[in-house]
Design a protein around this motif. Structure first.
Motif, short mmCIF file in Angstrom:
data_model
loop_
_atom_site.label_atom_id
_atom_site.label_comp_id
_atom_site.label_asym_id
_atom_site.label_seq_id
_atom_site.Cartn_x
_atom_site.Cartn_y
_atom_site.Cartn_z
N LEU A 137 48.17 46.75 -83.71
CA LEU A 137 47.64 47.48 -82.62
C LEU A 137 46.13 47.54 -82.75
N PHE A 138 45.52 47.18 -81.84
CA PHE A 138 43.94 47.05 -81.54
C PHE A 138 43.32 48.21 -80.57
N ARG A 139 42.16 48.43 -80.63
CA ARG A 139 41.58 49.33 -79.65
C ARG A 139 40.33 48.41 -79.32
N TRP A 140 39.79 48.57 -77.86
CA TRP A 140 38.86 47.73 -77.19
C TRP A 140 38.14 48.73 -76.55
N THR A 141 36.73 48.78 -76.84
CA THR A 141 35.91 49.59 -76.28
C THR A 141 34.70 48.58 -75.69
N GLY A 142 35.01 47.61 -74.93
CA GLY A 142 34.16 46.50 -74.36
C GLY A 142 33.32 45.73 -75.25
N GLY B 70 31.50 50.51 -73.92
CA GLY B 70 30.58 50.39 -75.12
C GLY B 70 28.97 50.54 -74.25
N PRO B 71 28.05 50.11 -74.99
CA PRO B 71 28.14 49.93 -76.60
C PRO B 71 28.31 50.89 -77.31
N GLU B 72 28.34 51.04 -78.91
CA GLU B 72 28.85 52.13 -79.55
C GLU B 72 27.44 52.60 -79.98
N ALA B 73 27.66 53.85 -80.68
CA ALA B 73 26.35 54.76 -81.07
C ALA B 73 25.86 55.49 -79.87
N GLY B 74 24.70 56.30 -80.23
CA GLY B 74 23.84 57.16 -79.23
C GLY B 74 23.68 58.43 -80.01
N ARG B 75 23.01 59.54 -79.27
CA ARG B 75 22.49 60.48 -80.15
C ARG B 75 23.82 61.57 -80.34
N VAL B 76 23.59 61.93 -81.70
CA VAL B 76 24.51 62.95 -82.36
C VAL B 76 23.79 64.11 -83.01
N ASN B 77 24.17 65.05 -82.67
CA ASN B 77 23.45 66.51 -82.89
C ASN B 77 23.94 66.93 -84.13
#
Length: 948
Positions: free
Chosen positions: A143-148, A311-318
């Motif tokens: 089972l796979f996941r795809w986020t672009g 996507g893409p992954e990552a971004g601002r985390v508080n």
């Protein structure tokens, strides 16, 4: 496009002869002999369906319109209003014969490949409510996941993993089946692995089940027989893990197969027949052809009525929150992307934001006594989840504050993780942005406990909370200019720390191992430089003193977060633009991690894990984890798709380019993975402009006021000679490719012009009084007719590319975006209160907001260049105070009336840019400020025609 060559060859061959795999796939199934004409065997008695084929292909723009109209009539006949909160559905489908396997959809130009596996066949596809796609390789049990980007393995089963589906609550399931050999099973995939959900009795489904299942909108479980001739769809009466009673048959095809299937929100079923058709079955069991392709062998179909994450992954985390007993379970509060959860110590993250209507999460808390209960603090109040973040409700609802000029701008940056649990009485404290402090004994009922009287507005901004067990329980808060405490859970608030008189205390932390020891980070919130320092009060009675007289951080660094080690009260980390640490509360050193990509910038919620061996450092590009013993850093961002995009553009060949907050620029060539681009050292990229015909030419605008040129897709860039001074926004570049004319707007220096493809610029400001330019728009097919919106309520126009005239008084405080129809007869302006239109070249302006949500900050306007009656408005606005969402609205009559295009569950999205795919006009690419880039499929038909 990957996978299209084989499809083309099959179509040339006409009706292909089919041979099933003789391997372990679906043992016990009916198999056709090599060379047998399966189409002739199956469809000889179904010629009557030929007349309805023109109503098929829901994903086709023209045919889908007819079907959508029929659906609307069907709903009206039932006495139900037609649903308009969700966009037109799109069918995703798989072909079981292809290796490597793709997932397809139908676009304007025919079949399109959405994603492609590296190896293996894809049999099942399912779309999560967060826009993430999941696929299954039944042969490999994966089972796979795809986020672009690339497919990421989520789970490997020990035996046949057949189908996947989501229930209406967003929980993921998979099936295990062996055809006619044994009873089948359906599992729910939880953090701890698979949990048995339901056992399928072969005797109850005619002796054969290939594993296909789905959930209806009401949550009921349905089964289909699978790839055998003579098949049925069943509704399950009970979903206990025991073997079922006889399910209820809802539809039977006596001469065909029914493989993978899915539901739309109206209850219609779409199923793949294992051969070359996808059917639609209404709740009244009326069947029509939804899609037919003689070159395909459909295994599964997924109905998508929302945008798909690219996507893409990552971004601002508080901030980060920890599970009290399972150290691998983490929660992350993101600035504009909601809440994410990881069950493997940050190796993979999943969005958990269903019902979280405000995505600007400042803080997150896992209840220490009932860890299935999670809280999130936003400017709109407090949200609560009782199921590990899957679904959220709002026990404390507040009206988010509007931007205010009477409050220091850095307050919004200072307040991170403003929620705390008091172990003394199990109460919870939360401070939604600039709304005071609230207390709850149970997380359900909330009472405001600060301020208790009238205070200046700035004093209602609680920037941090902490709780000490000292003196029977003491609550501390910081506000601009003051530290306050309340002893014993009641009584008055008293002020302490008046000796910190040269900066504003913004975050306070109690040393966990010494409840009388307090640390405070202080920063000037209104003056410059910030004069940042970390202070300590070592005992219950005493004064705060600086931990260092000579901070190693530059004087322009402001403070953002503070963490004290759980067992060593002298060891702490300080998050600012960079990350600093001290082992003795005196000697500070810069914590370097060797890689600028990992180290990031602006550390907003640093925190030790409960055992103290790891430090988690959320920052503006994601999260990294520091192993204190090994002094090693690890980026933990897989699946954390919350990148804040300012702008995107689509170049020749369908390549997507995007500029972000703090993450630089990205490119996605075709359907490939995201890649970072050269931005000459700039983290903020606010404008992207791709050449319409040259697939290699690209322009970017950065926070250094540079206009960057690239001739190789952004692999390398050359800065232009354009460096006015400060001030940059999106929608400030305008380009006329045939004449190589490029315009650039600035916030303080007006408009600059280049006639040599962006190499050199000269000022083009004649007639502009106040040179505070917010947005530019070039009239289509013109190199000289240009509109400019300024911050002082004005719209200017030039017809010669440099001499400007002020147009009629504009009714708003500046336009955020301007759009012009292809004929130049209508000019539109998006503002903080909606859309305005001018039909006389800017001589007069009238609002045109029918159908738009009342909270409508229109930050993007897009006009279809082929059919200008089709328009799209991107709602949302990012500023220092709050985030206004709204998603995307569409108009089919040139902006006179609007209706939602994005699904109701995506109304929180802030959309600063929308572009049409150059290879498939059915497809829109969406830049979101906090959820990366997403793709959305649209209907290209304007009911009244395209003469707007």
């Amino acid at each position: 496009m990957v996978g299209s060559v084989g499809s083309w060859w099959l179509r040339l061959k006409g009706k292909p002869k089919i041979s099933f795999l003789e391997a372990d796939f679906f043992p016990g199934e009916v198999k056709w002999k090599e060379g047998e004409d399966t189409d002739k065997k199956r469809w000889h008695n179904q010629t009557q369906e030929a007349s309805i084929k023109r109503f098929a292909a829901l994903a086709s723009p023209v045919k889908g319109t007819v079907t959508a109209c029929l659906l609307g009539i069907f709903l009206l006949l039932l006495g139900q209003p037609a649903l308009h909160a969700d966009p037109p559905i799109t069918l995703l489908y798989t072909d079981w014969t292809l290796d490597p396997g793709p997932v397809f959809y139908r676009g304007r130009a025919g079949e399109q490949t959405l994603l492609q596996a590296a190896t293996g066949r894809l049999y099942a596809v399912a779309a999560g409510q967060d826009g993430v796609l999941y696929v299954a390789d039944a042969n490999k049990n994966d089972l796979f996941r795809w986020t672009g980007d690339t497919l990421a393995l989520v789970y490997h089963h020990t035996t046949y993993l057949r189908d996947i589906a989501f229930d209406p609550q967003g929980r993921l399931y998979f099936s295990e089946a062996t055809g006619a050999k044994a009873d089948g099973t359906i599992y729910r995939l939880d953090d701890g692995g698979p949990t048995l959900f339901y056992t399928v009795s072969l005797a109850a489904v005619g002796g054969f089940w290939a594993g296909h299942f789905s959930f209806a909108p009401d949550g009921k479980l349905y089964l289909s027989t699978g790839n055998r001739v003579g098949a049925s769809i069943y509704r399950v009466i009970t979903t206990t893990p025991t073997i079922s009673l006889v399910p209820a048959v809802v539809y039977t095809d006596p001469v065909g197969s029914i493989a993978g299937f899915d539901f739309d929100q109206a209850g219609n079923i779409y199923y793949a027949d294992w051969f070359h058709r996808i059917y639609r079955v209404t709740p009244k069991a009326v069947r029509t052809v939804a899609l037919e392709d003689l070159g395909r062998r459909f295994a599964d179909v997924a109905v998508v009525a929302h945008s798909i994450a690219l996507g893409p992954e990552a971004g601002r985390v508080n901030s980060i929150a920890f599970h009290p007993t399972n150290p691998k379970i983490l929660y992350a509060a993101t600035s504009t992307g909601g809440i994410f959860r990881s069950a493997d110590d940050g190796q993979t993250w999943f969005r958990r934001s269903r019902g979280l209507t405000h995505p600007g999460t400042d803080g997150v808390l896992v209840h220490p006594l009932t860890p299935s209960t999670v809280f999130a603090v936003t400017p709109a109040g407090v949200f609560r989840s009782a199921d590990h973040g899957l679904n959220w409700t709002q026990p404390l609802a507040l009206v988010p504050p509007v931007p205010r000029t009477d409050l220091p701008w850095r307050i919004r940056e200072a307040q991170k993780n403003p929620i705390r649990f008091d172990p003394g009485d199990a109460s919870i404290y939360a401070a939604p942005f600039c709304a005071g402090l609230y207390r709850s004994p149970d997380g359900l009922m909330w009472t405001q406990i600060y301020p208790t009287g009238s205070v200046p507005p700035v004093q209602s901004c609680v920037t941090s909370i902490d709780v000490s067990p000292a003196d029977g329980g003491t609550v501390y808060i910081t506000t601009p200019g003051a530290i306050r405490k309340r002893v014993g859970g009641a009584g008055p608030w008293t002020q302490i720390g008046m000796e910190i008189n040269d900066a504003d205390p913004f975050v306070l932390r109690v040393a966990p191992s010494d409840p009388n020891r307090l640390y405070v980070a202080a920063t000037n919130l209104q003056t410059w430089p910030p004069n940042t320092n970390v202070w300590v009060r070592a005992a219950a009675v005493g004064s705060f003193v600086r931990t260092t007289a000579m901070p190693p951080w530059p004087d322009w660094f402001d403070g953002k977060s503070l963490a004290v080690h759980p067992t060593n009260s002298l060891s702490l980390f300080f998050g600012t633009v960079a990350l600093y640490r001290t082992p003795d509360a005196m000697t500070w050193t810069w914590t370097t991690c060797g890689s600028s990509e990992i180290c990031g910038a602006d550390y907003r919620g640093v925190a030790f894990n409960p055992s103290g061996n790891l430090l988690y450092a959320p920052h503006d590009q994601g999260i990294f984890r520091l192993d204190l013993a090994a002094n090693s850093f690890t980026a933990i961002e897989k699946g954390l798709v919350n990148t804040q995009f300012y702008d995107i553009d689509v170049g020749a060949g369908g390549h997507v380019y995007g500029g972000t907050q703090d993450k630089g620029a990205f490119r996605r060539l075709g359907s490939g993975a995201w890649q970072g681009m050269d931005t000459a050292g700039s983290g903020d990229v606010l404008d992207m402009l791709a050449h319409p015909t040259d697939p290699l030419r690209l322009f970017m605008r950065t926070n250094t006021e540079a206009v960057l040129r690239s001739s190789n897709n952004g692999t390398n860039v050359t800065p232009s000679g354009f460096v006015p001074a400060q001030g940059f926004w999106n929608h400030q570049l305008a380009y006329h490719a045939p004449s190589m004319t490029l315009y650039a707007g600035t916030q303080y220096s007006g408009v600059y012009k280049s006639t040599d493809d962006g190499m050199n610029f000269v000022a083009a400001n004649t007639g502009i009084e106040t040179r505070a330019v917010r947005c530019l728009a070039l009239q289509p097919s013109s190199s000289t007719v240009l509109y400019a919106g300024t911050f002082d309520n004005k719209i200017y126009k030039t017809t010669n590319g440099g001499t400007w005239s002020q147009l009629a008084a504009f009714p708003e405080a500046g336009a955020l975006v301007i759009a012009i129809n292809p004929a130049g007869t209508r000019v539109y302006a998006g503002t903080k209160t909606g859309v305005y239109v001018s039909t006389d070249g800017g001589g007069s302006w009238n609002p045109t907001n029918s159908g738009l949500t009342p909270t409508r900050v229109v930050s993007e306007l897009l006009i279809d260049p082929v059919c200008p009656c089709l328009m799209y408005a991107g709602l949302g606005y990012y500023d220092l105070w709050s985030l206004y969402g709204g998603g995307i609205y569409q108009s089919t009559d040139g902006g006179m009336n609007w209706s939602p295009l994005t699904a109701a569950a995506e109304a929180w999205m802030s959309v600063p840019a929308i572009r049409i795919d150059r290879t498939d006009r059915t497809r829109l690419h969406i830049a979101t400020y906090g959820s990366g880039v997403r793709t959305l499929f649209r209907d290209l038909t304007a009911p009244g025609g395209c003469g707007c």
